[in-house]
Design an enzyme around this catalytic site. Structure first.
Site, short mmCIF file in Angstrom:
data_model
loop_
_atom_site.label_atom_id
_atom_site.label_comp_id
_atom_site.label_asym_id
_atom_site.label_seq_id
_atom_site.Cartn_x
_atom_site.Cartn_y
_atom_site.Cartn_z
N PHE A 74 0.87 -1.19 0.00
CA PHE A 74 0.00 0.00 0.00
C PHE A 74 0.90 1.23 0.00
CE2 PHE A 74 -3.31 2.92 1.44
CZ PHE A 74 -4.45 2.40 0.85
N LYS A 268 -1.34 10.33 6.51
CA LYS A 268 -1.37 9.16 5.63
C LYS A 268 -1.55 7.89 6.46
CE LYS A 268 -0.30 12.19 2.55
NZ LYS A 268 -1.40 12.84 1.83
N ASP A 269 -2.04 6.84 5.80
CA ASP A 269 -2.24 5.57 6.48
C ASP A 269 -0.96 5.12 7.18
OD1 ASP A 269 -5.01 4.50 5.76
OD2 ASP A 269 -4.23 5.10 3.82
N LYS A 270 -1.12 4.57 8.36
CA LYS A 270 0.05 4.04 9.07
C LYS A 270 0.60 2.81 8.35
CE LYS A 270 1.68 2.03 13.37
NZ LYS A 270 1.39 1.69 14.78
N SER A 272 1.44 1.50 5.61
CA SER A 272 1.70 1.84 4.22
C SER A 272 3.13 2.33 4.09
CB SER A 272 0.73 2.93 3.74
OG SER A 272 1.02 4.17 4.38
#
Length: 699
Positions: A74, A268-270, A272
């Protein structure tokens, strides 16, 4: 404590059993059954149906695929306001990047004025503890320390004349301080808060203000920065398996600067690999670049000096590179048709599960309590034990619930739990004042709770719109964005209460990177209700359909979709048209509101099918990979198995290794506006849940 250990053991045993049984199970029916089992064994977490996510656009069959088996599956690259994809391309610093700071010698004017006699006089007006607090504050100010100075709150008092005397004394004797009154622990008492007057300061600070003229004071960076160069250092932050605030908190600690020194456009997404722009106030590029050898899971580079710092919402969107592993479908044709459908028709633009938190207490439940003025209930929801959390966190929560020991709990709670720590610190100063404790949470974070309730209502309304009218036509009474040029800047965005940078590190697991903009009251022409003539002329397309996020300035559709907003809120004991309490920031009628596009198509969508045999082998190239090819650099972190949130159980007696059989993966690249969730695009493909619990069962 014994119950927590049993839950942890049950979780580990369940995970091992799932992996042992996987090779002998049918891929489709097994996954749905085991997903339910996993949810039961790991504690109740938020499910998509709980937050109004229930519909799909296409009627195509779904297929099996594992989301985020590795965090490198991701990849997120920010897209700036000019449409450029932000990438880490260099870790080097050119010699001319470092700013030559001006040498300013100290003068005799730096000697701070003594306020000892004033402090002694103050003791006659208040308690000994209050006098000590005031003395500490005055010493901080007069010493000229460049650290941000926090306000002090004096002991609660129900004597108004005494409070008035203190206000007047501070105003007369400490002209560099200001006072105001905040709620006390009970309705009859109030607390005086004392803080530095931003318009004046004593001792060394007074001289500094005269030197800088009308420029605002900012102690976050060097005070010897030349006036002719940009005062913000912009850099690209690359991180693996870390959230934005965690990474910046670590960098700030190494630099010796506060979190508010940093500016960024979105979190932002962790789980990833992500790259984004960050600005920091008056710092040398070489100083940051030197941290690369010490940082774990983080790299910084692409330095430049700019005049302004970044603010939340200053991005066009994000470019995602997503790899779904372990893909199993009826045929490759099924996968192909699903991918083509996603590119052509898009997906329902739901707020994803990240919006509602990763724990067993959804953030929109806390938001509902705030909207109803149930302050203690909201605090309890934030502090109470949660079955889905790590043992060390849950033990701290259990300890507080059993003992009420604030100091002991604060020693156990990790620093990334900002909301919990802020509440406890406020309750320590003002016991029983739950509203004041909630206001102690950084504004960006505390408003997230109310925003998530708006998102919950929006998701349910979007599902009703699709159920009743489908996704291929505009109907009478729909709400649409008009053809005004700048409508795109408004539609698809959340309400304005969050448009300010984070004051402190936040719990990123509960945040998203939604762009936040104002909804101008004078721009009512940005949306309209579809009339009969619009339907007949086919003036609007389904891509123009929007739904409101409740607030004081929004309008609703004129068809029955509007009813669900009020019906759901009414069931929760909430009115969308009037507030039952006087706290504006927790009142939906005091928010402006916003609009969000119902259907979203991916931009520059690309996809390909890959085969692999080694599950540990990366299938997509990261920014750091590209740099490494050109010049070797220190590795960012260790192998995937070191991840703190790994999908593997902590211990399992059987050594279960992935077989060498060939497996299928679907690799996609797509750009989405900042208000959109890539997980909702994945959901449209797979026709399965995007919850972490579900995808753990597939791993």
């Amino acid at each position: 404590m014994k119950a927590m250990k049993l839950r942890a053991l049950n979780k580990t045993v369940s995970s091992c059993l799932l992996r042992l049984l996987k090779p002998y199970s049918s891929s489709f029916h097994w996954t749905s059954t085991m997903a339910a089992t996993a949810k039961t064994s790991e504690g109740m977490t938020v499910d998509e149906s709980d937050v109004g996510i229930s519909c799909f656009i296409s009627q195509l069959p779904g297929f099996r695929g594992i989301l985020k088996q590795r965090y490198a599956d991701f990849i997120v690259n920010e897209v700036d306001m000019d449409g450029n994809v932000v990438r880490l391309t260099s870790l080097d610093v050119s010699p001319e990047m470092d700013v030559k700071e001006e040498d300013k010698t100290k003068s005799s004017d730096d000697v701070p004025q003594s306020y000892a006699s004033a402090i002694e006089s103050f003791r006659s007006l208040c308690s000994a503890s209050d006098a000590e607090r005031m003395e500490t504050l005055v010493n901080q100010v007069t010493s000229g320390a460049d650290d941000e100075i926090s306000p002090v709150v004096l002991d609660p008092s129900s004597d108004k004349s005494k409070r008035t005397a203190i206000h007047n004394f501070v105003k007369e004797k400490f002209k560099f301080l200001v006072t105001d009154t905040v709620d006390g622990p009970d309705p009859t008492s109030k607390c005086i808060r004392v803080r530095v007057n931003s318009g004046n300061a004593g001792g060394k600070r007074s001289r500094k203000r005269k030197e800088r003229g009308d420029k605002p004071f900012d102690s976050r960076g060097s005070e010897h920065w030349p006036a002719d160069v940009g005062k913000f250092l912009k850099f690209h932050l690359y991180k693996e398996n870390k959230d934005t605030q965690e990474a910046l908190g670590l960098i700030g600690k190494m630099l010796g600067v506060q979190p508010k020194s940093f500016g960024f456009s979105g979190t932002k997404d962790k789980r990833s690999v992500s790259t984004q722009r960050v600005t920091v106030f008056k710092q040398q590029a070489s100083k940051l670049a030197a941290l690369n050898k010490r940082l774990f899971g983080i790299k910084v580079g692409d330095f430049s000096l700019v005049k302004e710092g970044l603010l939340l919402g200053q991005l066009m969107g994000n470019r995602f590179t997503i790899t779904l592993r372990g893909v199993v479908a009826d045929s490759e044709e099924t996968i192909k048709k699903s991918a083509e459908s996603l590119g052509k028709d898009g997906f329902i633009n739901y707020f994803g599960l990240q919006r509602f938190g990763s724990g067993s207490v959804p953030t929109h439940h806390v938001g509902a309590a705030l909207l109803k003025g149930e302050w203690k209930e909201a605090v309890d929801m934030i502090l109470d034990p949660r079955e889905s959390e790590r043992n060390v966190v849950n033990e701290a929560r259990e300890y507080y619930k059993e003992t009420g020991d604030i100091d002991g709990t604060l020693r156990q709670l990790p620093r990334y739990l900002v909301a919990e720590r802020a509440i406890l610190q406020c309750l320590k100063k003002c016991p029983g004042n739950y509203l004041q404790a909630l206001k102690g949470i950084p504004r960006t974070l505390r408003m997230m709770y109310v925003h998530s309730y708006q998102s919950y209502l929006w998701n349910n309304a979007a599902s009703l719109r699709v159920q009743k009218y489908g996704n291929n036509q505009v109907v009478l009474g729909d709400l649409v964005s008009t053809k005004v040029e700048d409508a795109k800047r408004i539609v698809g965005s959340l309400n304005s209460e969050q448009k300010e940078n984070s004051e402190e590190a936040l719990d990123c697991d509960q945040l998203d990177d939604t762009a936040v903009v104002d909804l101008p009251g004078e721009r009512s022409d940005l949306v309209k209700v579809v009339g009969k003539e619009d339907v007949e002329a086919e003036t609007y397309s389904t891509s123009d359909i929007v739904l409101p996020l409740p607030g004081s300035r929004v309008i609703y559709p004129s068809n029955d979709v509007a009813e669900i907003f009020h019906d759901l809120a009414k069931k929760d004991g909430i009115s969308l048209t009037e507030s039952i309490h006087g706290v504006k920031e927790f009142s939906i009628t005091s928010m402006t509101g916003g609009y969000r596009r119902v259907f979203q198509k991916p931009i520059d969508f690309e996809w390909e099918l890959l085969t692999y045999t080694d599950s540990n082998k990366p299938l997509a190239e990261t920014d750091l990979d590209r740099i490494t090819m050109e010049k070797p650099v220190d590795k960012v972190g260790s192998a995937e198995e070191t991840e703190s949130d790994s999908n593997q159980p902590e211990s399992c007696e059987t050594d279960l290794k992935d077989s060498e059989q060939t497996q299928l993966a679907l690799k996609m690249a797509l750009t989405l506006p900042s208000s959109c969730y890539a997980t909702m695009a994945i959901r449209e493909l797979l026709k399965t849940s995007t919850s972490v619990a579900y995808h753990k069962t597939l791993n």
